[in-house]
Write a protein that holds these residues in place. Structure first.
Motif, PDB file in Angstrom:
ATOM      1  N   GLN A 163       0.814  -1.218   0.000  1.00 12.88           N
ATOM      2  CA  GLN A 163       0.000   0.000   0.000  1.00 12.88           C
ATOM      3  C   GLN A 163       0.846   1.267   0.000  1.00 12.88           C
ATOM      4  N   GLN A 164       2.020   1.201   0.660  1.00 11.26           N
ATOM      5  CA  GLN A 164       2.841   2.398   0.804  1.00 11.26           C
ATOM      6  C   GLN A 164       4.284   2.128   0.375  1.00 11.26           C
ATOM      7  N   LEU A 167       7.723   2.875   2.416  1.00 10.33           N
ATOM      8  CA  LEU A 167       7.484   2.833   3.862  1.00 10.33           C
ATOM      9  C   LEU A 167       8.682   2.255   4.601  1.00 10.33           C
TER      10      LEU A 167
END
Length: 283
Positions: free
Chosen positions: A111-112, A115
């Motif tokens: 999702q990121q 990160l």
């Protein structure tokens, strides 16, 4: 004697308890599996703490964090990991996870992007969702799955209610390769576990292909023997490597789902080699 920092992280709906080895070093966050707790990582944290600032936290419904109260979806777990990273101001930490925790990390870095610097996924909770050849076969698969879940629930319930020494002996018999300390940590974690989570987590089926397709962070995938309780099959691992060029796959022979408990030396050798390549840290 372990003298790590302890603390709590809060948001408007929950409190997460964490442990931290500390020091001005690159941060690493460790995420445990279903029915485990943060201190399940003690052996790995002790080995890494000379080079890294290691953070371990209890997931909702585990350890001494708040009870989950039904809030335990995959996205809930990802949000909790993000909360820990943000609350402690960790800049691109390394991430190490086991089982449920490994799957949570994979979803978070999918999702990121950016990160984390890297991730280590120890036998993540990734299973193939195949199309049965017939309705009869489908019914049989569902029945076998729920029998497994109920057996797991009964096992954890028994560990919670039995006298400590009796429950500990059961764990020794079930996992004879584990050290006495690891067996004690396992029993402590099971006794802290919120049993209502059996009504949520095991019934989640994560479509790992959708996750892996989006990962750009370098990661190490560690797998075990399916015949001894390993989750990720060689077929799935091979597909992951093809789908994600950033993946390095190491299969560890002769071990079950808790790889580091069954053979810490082999587990750590794979992790150490990976970290040497990623961070140029030689342990």
């Amino acid at each position: 004697m372990i003298t790590w920092q302890e603390g709590d992280i809060f948001d408007e709906s929950k409190r997460l308890h964490y442990y931290r080895t500390g020091g001005i070093k690159p941060p690493v966050v460790m995420v445990h599996g279903f029915t485990d707790n943060a201190l399940y990582w003690t052996g790995v944290a002790q080995t890494l703490q000379g080079a890294y600032d290691v953070i371990m936290y209890d997931a909702r419904g585990h350890g001494t964090s708040d009870r989950a109260k039904g809030q335990f979806s995959e996205q809930d777990r990802v949000d909790d990991l993000l909360l820990v990273i943000q609350a402690l101001n960790l800049e691109q930490p390394g991430l190490i996870g086991h089982s449920m925790g490994a799957a949570t990390i994979a979803s978070a870095i999918a999702q990121q992007p950016g990160l984390a610097r890297w991730a280590v996924l120890e036998d993540p909770a990734w299973m193939d969702i195949s199309i049965p050849a017939s309705a009869h076969e489908a019914a049989k698969m569902v029945q076998e799955y729920y029998i497994h879940i109920e057996s797991w629930r009964e096992w954890v319930t028994a560990l919670q209610v039995a006298p400590w020494e009796q429950a500990l002996q059961w764990l020794r018999n079930k996992s004879p390769r584990w050290s006495e300390t690891d067996a004690e940590r396992s029993l402590c974690a099971r006794r802290q576990f919120e049993m209502d989570l059996f009504d949520i987590f095991p019934r989640e089926r994560i479509e790992w292909r959708e996750v892996v397709n989006r990962i750009t962070t370098p990661f190490l995938l560690l797998t075990a023997e399916v015949s001894q309780g390993g989750v990720v099959t060689p077929q799935i691992a091979q597909k992951v490597v093809k789908m994600a060029p950033v993946c390095r796959w190491v299969h560890i022979s002769g071990v079950g789902h808790s790889i580091r408990f069954d053979d810490f030396e082999a587990y750590f050798e794979a992790v150490k080699t990976f970290l040497g390549d990623m961070d140029k840290v030689y342990l």
